[in-house]
Design a protein around this motif. Structure first.
Motif, PDB file in Angstrom:
ATOM      1  N   ASN A  40      49.270  28.712  81.871  1.00  0.00           N
ATOM      2  CA  ASN A  40      48.618  29.114  80.620  1.00  0.00           C
ATOM      3  C   ASN A  40      47.190  28.582  80.526  1.00  0.00           C
ATOM      4  O   ASN A  40      46.261  29.292  80.127  1.00  0.00           O
ATOM      5  N   TRP A  43      44.866  30.361  82.932  1.00  0.00           N
ATOM      6  CA  TRP A  43      44.624  31.725  82.443  1.00  0.00           C
ATOM      7  C   TRP A  43      43.497  31.700  81.415  1.00  0.00           C
ATOM      8  O   TRP A  43      42.582  32.532  81.447  1.00  0.00           O
ATOM      9  N   ALA A  44      43.532  30.726  80.507  1.00  0.00           N
ATOM     10  CA  ALA A  44      42.504  30.608  79.473  1.00  0.00           C
ATOM     11  C   ALA A  44      41.157  30.207  80.072  1.00  0.00           C
ATOM     12  O   ALA A  44      40.108  30.755  79.707  1.00  0.00           O
ATOM     13  N   LYS A  45      41.194  29.262  81.009  1.00  0.00           N
ATOM     14  CA  LYS A  45      39.957  28.765  81.612  1.00  0.00           C
ATOM     15  C   LYS A  45      39.206  29.881  82.319  1.00  0.00           C
ATOM     16  O   LYS A  45      37.971  29.960  82.247  1.00  0.00           O
ATOM     17  N   ARG A  47      38.979  32.778  81.503  1.00  0.00           N
ATOM     18  CA  ARG A  47      38.398  33.669  80.506  1.00  0.00           C
ATOM     19  C   ARG A  47      37.481  32.918  79.539  1.00  0.00           C
ATOM     20  O   ARG A  47      37.108  33.456  78.504  1.00  0.00           O
ATOM     21  N   LEU A  49      38.192  30.534  77.568  1.00  0.00           N
ATOM     22  CA  LEU A  49      38.881  30.357  76.298  1.00  0.00           C
ATOM     23  C   LEU A  49      39.491  28.966  76.244  1.00  0.00           C
ATOM     24  O   LEU A  49      39.719  28.337  77.273  1.00  0.00           O
ATOM     25  N   ARG A  51      42.435  26.149  75.961  1.00  0.00           N
ATOM     26  CA  ARG A  51      43.770  26.142  76.547  1.00  0.00           C
ATOM     27  C   ARG A  51      44.819  26.707  75.596  1.00  0.00           C
ATOM     28  O   ARG A  51      45.759  27.384  76.021  1.00  0.00           O
ATOM     29  N   ALA A  53      44.625  29.121  73.677  1.00  0.00           N
ATOM     30  CA  ALA A  53      44.655  30.587  73.745  1.00  0.00           C
ATOM     31  C   ALA A  53      45.603  31.039  74.851  1.00  0.00           C
ATOM     32  O   ALA A  53      46.301  32.050  74.719  1.00  0.00           O
ATOM     33  N   GLY A  54      45.628  30.291  75.944  1.00  0.00           N
ATOM     34  CA  GLY A  54      46.552  30.604  77.025  1.00  0.00           C
ATOM     35  C   GLY A  54      47.994  30.396  76.601  1.00  0.00           C
ATOM     36  O   GLY A  54      48.874  31.197  76.935  1.00  0.00           O
ATOM     37  N   HIS A  55      48.243  29.322  75.855  1.00  0.00           N
ATOM     38  CA  HIS A  55      49.606  29.069  75.375  1.00  0.00           C
ATOM     39  C   HIS A  55      50.061  30.176  74.418  1.00  0.00           C
ATOM     40  O   HIS A  55      51.220  30.589  74.445  1.00  0.00           O
ATOM     41  N   GLU A  57      49.019  33.295  74.394  1.00  0.00           N
ATOM     42  CA  GLU A  57      49.269  34.505  75.184  1.00  0.00           C
ATOM     43  C   GLU A  57      50.591  34.372  75.941  1.00  0.00           C
ATOM     44  O   GLU A  57      51.352  35.335  76.060  1.00  0.00           O
ATOM     45  N   GLU A  93      46.415  19.841  71.651  1.00  0.00           N
ATOM     46  CA  GLU A  93      47.218  20.785  72.426  1.00  0.00           C
ATOM     47  C   GLU A  93      48.705  20.623  72.119  1.00  0.00           C
ATOM     48  O   GLU A  93      49.429  21.612  71.953  1.00  0.00           O
TER      49      GLU A  93
END
Length: 264
Positions: A40, A43-45, A47, A49, A51, A53-55, A57, A93
């Motif tokens: 997660n 994935w955010a990094k 983009r 974004l 962290r 945001a990855g969680h 998603e 987080e």
């Protein structure tokens, strides 16, 4: 297979997914699938974004994978949502991660009930924040009579701690004379684990390219088939799930024997 290629992404026609599901369902389906949902943050990094945001998603993918697992006839889906080691992460987080169960269940609980999904949890429940415990307890209570897929969240879970607690319980039984040391065997140890009422995992999937178990179900995964993918959890979709199960169906599970059981 009907495919449309857009750059590096492949969009597979719904009919193709349906055809693959029909084929997969005609073969041996793993009764228990366990997933380490990893990637997660990366994935955010990628983009630019945060962290969290990855969680967020990744939370959406829980719904997607729960639906396909249920449709395929998987009996238990265990998702590693938060480990005992995750408390070392930044407080912001952690606070966000502790809010996700409430958000997920408040949004999708009616759908889970409609799909006959039963929600369960393994891990140290008492250490969770009150709002997290309230959301999980509500979902467990409202789905306890469902007899379809068991959606089992591993929250504040660590396998070594689970084994330690199991040993303590067994030692107490020996101390009070309920059992003799000679009574201790694999079956007894297994009966004192948090997953005692569940079948052991047939298939473990870990996303994001990491190839390790990270203190997850160390006892229970003794004979599980392991599937590792470079796909980050927020990108893990129905096709990825089908890929993992198709790979599982091609393996000959020997369980320590020479010939195997011939089931797959």
């Amino acid at each position: 297979m009907l495919e449309k290629i857009f750059g590096k992404k492949t969009v597979v026609a719904a009919s193709s997914i349906s055809d693959r599901m029909t084929t997969v369902k005609s073969k041996h389906i793993p009764a228990h699938v366990a997933i380490i949902m990893d990637g997660n943050g990366r994935w955010a990094k990628r983009r630019n974004l945060p962290r969290i945001a990855g969680h967020h998603e990744g939370m959406k993918k829980v719904r997607v994978i729960t639906r396909i697992a249920n449709d395929l006839g998987v009996k238990v889906l265990t998702l590693y949502a938060f480990s005992t080691e995750n408390w070392k992460r930044p407080k912001l987080e952690i606070d966000f991660l502790m809010k996700l169960p409430g958000e997920f269940l408040s949004t999708y609980l009616p759908e889970l009930i409609e799909q006959n999904v039963k929600v369960e949890m393994i891990g140290n429940f008492d250490m969770l924040p009150e709002h997290t415990k309230k959301a999980i307890s509500k979902a467990i209570e409202e789905t306890k009579h469902n007899d379809g897929l068991t959606l089992n969240f591993a929250m504040n879970y660590g396998s070594r701690l689970e084994l330690v607690e199991s040993v303590k319980e067994i030692v107490a039984l020996v101390a009070d004379g309920s059992i003799n040391p000679e009574d201790i065997d694999e079956s007894l140890i297994g009966s004192h684990l948090m997953t005692a009422h569940l079948p052991e995992p047939d298939l473990l999937i870990r996303t994001s390219g990491e190839v390790r178990l990270s203190n997850f179900m160390l006892w229970q995964l003794a004979y599980a088939e392991l599937s590792f993918t470079d796909v980050l959890w927020p990108d893990f979709d129905e096709i990825c799930m089908l890929n993992a199960i198709e790979e599982f169906q091609l393996r000959n599970r020997r369980f320590g024997s020479v010939e195997g059981n011939g089931d797959v």
